[in-house]
Design an enzyme around this catalytic site. Sequence first.
Site, PDB file in Angstrom:
ATOM      1  CE  LYS A 101     -10.204   0.179 -12.175  1.00 11.23           C
ATOM      2  NZ  LYS A 101      -9.355  -0.726 -11.365  1.00 11.23           N
ATOM      3  CE1 TYR A 112     -11.598   3.485 -11.700  1.00  7.99           C
ATOM      4  CE2 TYR A 112     -13.817   3.169 -12.565  1.00  7.99           C
ATOM      5  CZ  TYR A 112     -12.804   2.803 -11.700  1.00  7.99           C
ATOM      6  OH  TYR A 112     -12.990   1.745 -10.836  1.00  7.99           O
ATOM      7  CG  ASP A 124      -2.168   0.843   1.020  1.00  9.50           C
ATOM      8  OD1 ASP A 124      -3.248   0.258   0.839  1.00  9.50           O
ATOM      9  OD2 ASP A 124      -2.057   2.083   1.009  1.00  9.50           O
ATOM     10  CG  ASN A 160      -7.430  -4.235  -4.575  1.00 15.35           C
ATOM     11  OD1 ASN A 160      -8.613  -4.435  -4.810  1.00 15.35           O
ATOM     12  ND2 ASN A 160      -7.042  -3.379  -3.633  1.00 15.35           N
TER      13      ASN A 160
END
Length: 250
Positions: A159, A155, A37, A90
Amino acid sequence: MGRLAGKIAVITGGGDGMGASHCKLFSQEGAKLVVTDRREEPGQRVVDEIVAGGGEAVFVGQDVANEDDWKKVAAATIEHYGKTDILINNAAIASFKSAKDATLEEWNLIMDVCAKSIFLGCKHMLPAMQAAGGGSIVNISSISGIAGMEKQAAYQAGKGAVRLLSKSIAVDYAKYNIRCNSVHPGAVRTRGTSRVMQNPGFIDAILTNTVLGRVAEPIELSYPVLFLASDESSFVTGAEVVVDGGYTAK
């Protein structure tokens, strides 16, 4: 229990939301984890929770759009565990602007985090998977990578790139027993989505267009991701697994 026994999994964006949910479920199923992270405190907190529960996990700070950080993650995984079996890409950020309204800087940031990071993750983790004799990559895309949405230009482009990159990797690396699939969530209730969830218009649109009439909880994404990461999905590669409560079914 034990669906991932003996597996080593790297999960990005593991500090909260879907990433934290994936980490905890994977640990419960026997995986040893590298949790990454950008923010140390939440990432380490997830690791501490896993270790306190009897699991094995380490935290590695990472900017997923930085190639040197990916080299660091790859090296740390081998240093701690000796191999890599699973990669869950992720980490992501969202943007809600049309092509006319988005700045170049915003476009570049979204593409860096949502698309370039997936390429870098695969590029630097694939060699260890090849050395291990196979593996599973699960790239988290979105229903925005499949169907047109309002005010999501950058976005959706990012994606959508994840969707086809996953297929490309599936084709190129099948001969090494490496599978690659993409997962396409609808609306999921997380810290990252809490702001837009407070918008009554957004919630109304979700409830109107989602067949199941509600927003998903993170664990409802973690189980499909677990399936794709495990040997149970040994004949599944290059697939798009849509987990959207029926949003795209209409």
